[in-house]
Structure formats: structure tokens, C-alpha cells
Design an enzyme around this catalytic site. Structure first.
Site, PDB file in Angstrom:
ATOM      1  CG  HIS A 104      31.089  51.470  45.228  1.00 35.49           C
ATOM      2  ND1 HIS A 104      31.579  50.238  45.603  1.00 35.49           N
ATOM      3  CD2 HIS A 104      31.243  52.278  46.308  1.00 35.49           C
ATOM      4  CE1 HIS A 104      31.998  50.290  46.860  1.00 35.49           C
ATOM      5  NE2 HIS A 104      31.810  51.506  47.306  1.00 35.49           N
ATOM      6  CE  LYS A 159      35.531  51.444  46.990  1.00 35.23           C
ATOM      7  NZ  LYS A 159      35.340  52.871  47.225  1.00 35.23           N
ATOM      8  CB  SER A 199      28.915  51.877  49.144  1.00 41.13           C
ATOM      9  OG  SER A 199      28.685  52.555  50.358  1.00 41.13           O
TER      10      SER A 199
HETATM   11  C1  PLP Z   1      35.907  53.931  48.094  1.00 41.98           C
HETATM   12  C2  PLP Z   1      35.340  55.258  47.802  1.00 41.98           C
HETATM   13  C3  PLP Z   1      36.121  56.426  47.867  1.00 41.98           C
HETATM   14  C4  PLP Z   1      37.540  56.405  48.330  1.00 41.98           C
HETATM   15  O1  PLP Z   1      38.378  55.842  47.363  1.00 41.98           O
HETATM   16  P1  PLP Z   1      39.907  55.548  47.719  1.00 41.98           P
HETATM   17  O2  PLP Z   1      40.601  55.568  46.412  1.00 41.98           O
HETATM   18  O3  PLP Z   1      39.940  54.236  48.419  1.00 41.98           O
HETATM   19  O4  PLP Z   1      40.358  56.665  48.622  1.00 41.98           O
HETATM   20  C5  PLP Z   1      35.542  57.620  47.490  1.00 41.98           C
HETATM   21  N1  PLP Z   1      34.242  57.684  47.103  1.00 41.98           N
HETATM   22  C6  PLP Z   1      33.454  56.590  47.055  1.00 41.98           C
HETATM   23  C7  PLP Z   1      32.039  56.716  46.609  1.00 41.98           C
HETATM   24  C8  PLP Z   1      33.977  55.347  47.418  1.00 41.98           C
HETATM   25  O5  PLP Z   1      33.191  54.282  47.385  1.00 41.98           O
END
Ligand code: PLP
Length: 396
Positions: free
Chosen positions: A211, A242, A183
Site C-alpha cells: 500500500h 495496486k 490498510s
Molecule cells: C494486497 C496486499 C498483499 C497481497 O498482494 P497481492 O499481490 O494481491 O497478492 C500483501 N501484503 C499487503 C500489505 C497487501 O496490502
């Protein structure tokens, strides 16, 4: 008696503040979209949401959620294995498996739970988890909950991964774990090479596609599409929070027996409430749309290519990547904060990141592109970057 810890917490909070690490939350009073309205009424262009496909406020998803409220009510009031499984949960799990070309899927309340509940049911003392050093916090926590031996390799470093695979040679089962897209840099993990090493050293591969799913690959099928290795990754975790709508919800998808074992033993699945009908039905509508068209991916890729090209032309340095994340390097922590503040004045909402979120001396502005951005939005952002960049002497 609250007294003693109160003082302790006040001191801790003060030191967080003094270190410049205190997190303040900016309040938004509009739906999440390409433009948002802040609490003071200011409208800004949003370049820091994970709303990659612009689905956070999409009419199709809102309609599906409304329909589900009418047909299935508000909440499930149960875990899945007691009386919390709805027909639509099964349907969504199938759609996710079809999307990724996997055998079966399990839904969770969030990907944090999917990652928290993946390792402990599958691996024990005899086994090895080989994890990228920049993996997400939820993977790190999941690994902590499991007794398997831990090995770490430098970010996306295949030579180091091979060393760790050799170190783990005597373990019974081995699993290599990586984020699909990291990220902070936006770099895509070299999952093709990871799969080759996994074959060579008899290891499983797990990719967290939070992502990358919906974003990477021509039609957004994630890293397995990008590298043309569909069906080769054993375990994929992902989020509905996301690109896939932005509300909440997570999943693990992959080999049949692995998913079945999680259904039997994964603690965040067994002991936490099931996804509400609104979220589930919106997810189904979303994957139906993905099955029909990849227009949103086309738009996102076009936007990302354009922004990346133009920001480099303007003289900024960016991290190389094939995702929708563009890390614009400023190297200096204070400068990154000043830069973001001045951009906000110009109506552009981005975040400046600095140590310890990124390595020392690697402060940056992170821009996240979306299919919801129009060319005009991008041009406004680019000219604001140039204006602030010149004012702060980052570019000439
Ligand atoms: C955002 C994210 C998570 C967490 O996801 P949620 O569904 O918001 O709990 C886990 N792993 C990665 C790589 C993320 O970017």
C-alpha cells in the site's frame, strides 16, 4: 460421499451470515476507474479501489500488454527455472530494483506468494521473526511456513518492538517485519525508527510495500524515500496489483544474496507459473513512466491533502496518516453500514468496516484516493459525506 460435510458447511455458512460477516461481492461491468458501472447499470464514483495512481485502465499499460501478446504470446506455460524466463522478466526485475534502489529483484505471481515464500528459505529454529501485530495475512501465513521463533509487537509501537528485540536477543538471525502502510488506518510504519532499532539490536528489516509503493514519498518510491533511508531496508516486498497497474503480480527486492537464495529455494517462485508477457511488459512500461515523471504522485498527494483537509473541516474525525487511505471514524458497526449504503445512493462507492476487520468500537468508512480522481469527483464525494453525515447525525 459429500453428505456429511455438506450439512456441516451449510451450518457454518449460516452462522457466518447470522454473525453479519457474510461477504457479498458487488459486480462491476466497466473497467476499473474513478467512475465505475455496477451490474444494475448505476454509475458511481469509486473510492474503494487500490487504484492509487489511476493506472488500472491506463492506455500506456494496455498498449504494452497488447504489444507483448504479439511479440511473446499469451502464456509462459512453465516455471521460471525450466523454460519460463523471458527476456522481459529480467528487464522488469532490473527496473524494480532501480526504482527502489535495491540490488536485485524476484518476480512472483502475487505478493501473497512473495510473502509466503520469503521466510522459510532464510530462517530456521535458531532465528527470530519479529512481526507487527497488524501485518497482512500473507505475512502471517509466510511466518507459519517457517520454523523460526515468532515475536509480535503492538502496531507501530517502538517500545514494544524494543522489548521483543530484547526477548529475541539470543537468536542467531533476527528480522523485523512490517507493512509499509497499514490498510485499515492508513498509517505509515515508523520504518526510520525500526531501522535504528535494527542497527542497535543487529536485526534485518523487511517492509511489505503493497500500500506504500508508488504512493508514499515525494516520487512514490515508498517508505525508504519518505524517511530518506534508501538502501537501508534489507527486504522489500510489493505488488503489481495496486498502485502499479492493478492487474496481478508480486515481487521481492533487496540484498543480492537474499534474492539469489530465494531464486534457489523459495517455493512459490519455484513451483508456480511465471508472469504472463502482457503483465510483465505492462509493468516495464509502468516503471519507465515512473522513471520519467512523478506527475501521478503529485496529483495523488494533492487529492489526498485536499480530501483530508475538507473532510475534517466538515467535522468528521479521521485517523492521522500520510498515505492515500483515509479512515473516517464512525465507531458504530451498524452506522458504518448504513452510512456506506446511503453514500451509494448518492453515487459514492465506499466500504464500511467493522469488527473483526477493525477493533471493536472502531467502525469506519475507508476512503482510498486516486490520481484518477478529479477535483470535481472529490467535491461530489465531500458533499455526499456532508449530506449523509447530517442525515445520520454524525456531524451537525
Ligand atoms: C494486497 C496486499 C498483499 C497481497 O498482494 P497481492 O499481490 O494481491 O497478492 C500483501 N501484503 C499487503 C500489505 C497487501 O496490502
Amino acid at each position: 460421499m459429500y453428505g456429511k460435510i455438506k450439512e456441516h458447511l451449510q451450518n457454518e455458512l449460516k452462522s457466518i451470515e447470522e454473525a453479519g460477516l457474510f461477504k457479498r461481492e458487488r459486480v462491476i461491468v466497466s473497467p476499473q476507474d474513478a467512475t465505475i458501472v455496477l451490474a444494475d447499470g448505476k454509475e458511481v464514483l469509486n473510492f474503494c479501489a487500490n487504484n492509487y495512481l489511476g493506472l488500472s485502465s491506463h492506455p500506456l499499460l494496455i498498449k504494452a500488454a497488447e504489444d507483448a501478446l504479439k511479440t511473446h504470446g499469451f502464456g509462459m506455460s512453465s516455471v521460471r527455472f525450466i523454460c519460463g524466463t523471458a527476456d522481459m522478466h529480467k528487464e522488469l526485475e532490473q527496473k524494480i530494483a532501480t526504482f527502489f534502489g535495491t540490488e536485485d529483484t524476484l518476480l512472483y505471481a502475487a505478493c501473497f506468494d512473495a510473502n509466503g515464500g520469503i521466510f522459510e528459505p532464510l530462517f530456521s529454529e535458531a532465528d527470530a521473526i519479529i512481526s507487527d501485530s497488524l501485518n497482512h495475512a500473507s505475512i502471517i501465513d509466510g511466518v507459519r511456513l517457517c520454523k523460526a521463533q515468532r515475536f509480535r509487537y503492538a502496531n507501530a509501537d517502538m517500545a514494544d518492538l524494543e522489548v521483543q528485540l530484547q526477548n529475541a536477543r539470543d537468536c542467531r538471525f533476527k528480522v523485523i517485519v512490517t507493512d509499509g502502510v497499514f490498510s485499515m488506518d492508513g498509517n505509515v510504519a515508523p520504518v526510520d525508527k525500526i531501522c535504528q532499532l535494527a542497527d542497535q539490536y543487529d536485526a534485518l528489516v523487511m517492509v511489505d510495500e503493497c500500500h506504500s509503493a508508488g504512493v508514499v514519498g515525494k516520487t512514490g518510491r515508498g517508505v525508504t524515500e519518505l524517511y530518506n533511508i534508501r538502501g537501508k531496508v534489507d527486504i522489500i516486498t510489493g505488488t503489481l496489483g495496486k498502485a502499479f497497474g492493478g492487474a496481478i503480480g508480486g515481487f521481492t527486492t533487496g540484498r543480492r544474496e537474499i534474492i539469489e537464495m530465494l531464486r534457489q529455494r523459495s517455493r512459490p517462485y519455484l513451483f508456480s507459473n511465471s508472469l504472463p508477457p502482457m503483465i510483465t511488459q505492462a509493468g516495464i512500461a509502468m516503471f519507465d513512466m515512473m522513471a520519467e515523471t512523478s506527475a501521478l504522485q503529485d496529483k495523488l498527494h494533492e487529492n489526498t491533502d485536499y480530501f483530508r483537509t475538507e473532510i475534517m473541516k466538515a467535522g468528521f474525525t479521521i485517523k492521522p496518516s500520510a498515505s492515500a487511505i483515509v479512515a473516517i471514524m464512525l465507531y458504530d458497526a451498524r452506522l458504518s453500514q448504513e452510512f456506506a449504503a446511503q453514500l451509494l445512493e448518492e453515487g459514492i462507492y465506499v466500504i464500511g468496516f467493522y469488527y473483526p476487520v477493525v477493533p471493536k468500537g472502531e467502525a469506519r468508512i475507508r476512503v482510498q484516493l486516486s490520481a484518477a480522481h478529479s477535483r470535481e469527483h472529490l467535491d461530489r464525494a465531500l458533499s455526499a459525506f456532508v449530506k449523509v453525515g447530517k442525515a445520520l447525525k454524525v456531524i451537525r
